[in-house]
Design an enzyme around this catalytic site. Structure first.
Site, PDB file in Angstrom:
ATOM      1  CG  ASP A  18      -2.080   1.031   1.396  1.00 61.66           C
ATOM      2  OD1 ASP A  18      -2.421   1.910   0.223  1.00 61.66           O
ATOM      3  OD2 ASP A  18      -2.216   2.121   2.386  1.00 61.66           O
ATOM      4  CG  ASP A  20      -2.253   7.154   1.282  1.00 60.00           C
ATOM      5  OD1 ASP A  20      -1.377   8.524   0.712  1.00 60.00           O
ATOM      6  OD2 ASP A  20      -2.548   7.712  -0.015  1.00 60.00           O
TER       7      ASP A  20
END
Length: 275
Positions: A18, A20
């Site tokens: 991922d 953020d």
């Protein structure tokens, strides 16, 4: 008798991560993120950076990450907009769509040969945008009432900003669903379809892939349901004391992405993260 290998003992040939909460907070790099990405690039292993954010194109996101000192190749970024476009291309090639969203979504659809229209479209596609228009939402409601299929890029109800929470795709989807009685099909995490599409993008196999994320309810569950090993970093949304409240567990929990740098090894030396 052949040796039985547990999932944790299989080598790691592909990493999904991922963005953020794992690599960056807003525009600030998380310690270890630069080193982790550089280790991936020099290892020869396949990798993708995943995000539910459909506002930006991969080129935009590459520029944003570069501004944070993290050099991720454009073709190593996989967004919910790209996954949505891939899904629609498989379901109904060269179709039509009315889009509530920004360049990340419209560019992805144009690239697969879709036509953007508000006249009897095959789909209404709801993505993220920084300025949701009441007029556009009303039009989407009327088109769905008229028979358009309802697709949304991700179910996130809110997103962060420097001033606090912002309503996100999931909240607007709920508004449209309330008005139409029709639920959207969400493409992004936690739908494991997002993981499967990422694996297909780089010809990877679930049994030799690890997903790194900061949210138990999106990153970890979608990785688990797609058959990947999962690593939760505690630099984002899910706090360490919340992990035990979920009915499923990641393969491993670490403080931050910095703890994984040493585990990124060339393909010939690849090994699994310990549970």
């Amino acid at each position: 008798m052949s040796e039985t290998r547990t999932p944790e003992s299989r080598p790691v040939e592909t990493w999904l991560t991922d963005m953020d909460g794992v690599l960056v907070h807003e525009e600030e790099p998380i310690p270890g993120a630069v080193e982790f990405v550089e280790a991936l690039k020099t290892s020869g292993l396949g990798f993708l950076v995943l995000t539910n954010n459909s506002i930006f194109t991969p080129r935009d996101l590459r520029a944003r990450l570069l501004g944070s000192g993290i050099d991720v190749p454009e073709d190593a970024i996989w967004t919910s907009a790209l996954a949505t476009a891939q899904f629609l291309a498989d379901q109904r090639p060269h179709g039509t769509a009315y889009v509530v969203g920004e360049a990340g979504m419209t560019t992805a659809l144009h690239d697969i040969g879709y036509v953007m229209t508000d006249r009897d479209p095959d789909y209404v596609v709801l993505g993220e945008t920084r300025t949701y228009s009441f007029e556009a939402i009303t039009r989407a409601i009327r088109l769905i009432d008229g028979g358009a299929r309802f697709i949304a890029t991700n179910p996130d109800p809110s997103g962060p900003s420097t001033s606090g929470k912002l309503p996100a795709c999931g909240s607007v989807a709920a508004l449209i669903s309330t008005a139409t009685g029709r639920q959207p099909y969400f493409i992004g995490k936690p739908n494991p379809l997002m993981m499967r599409s990422a694996l297909n993008r780089i010809d990877a196999h679930s049994e030799t892939t690890v997903m790194v994320g900061d949210r138990m309810d999106t990153d970890i569950i979608s990785g688990l349901e797609a058959g990947l090993r999962t690593v939760l970093v505690t630099t984002g949304s899910t706090h360490p004391d919340e992990v035990e409240t979920f009915p499923y567990r990641p393969t491993r929990v670490v403080d931050s992405i910095a703890d994984l740098v040493a585990l990124v090894r060339p393909r010939s030396e690849a090994s699994a993260p310990e549970a």
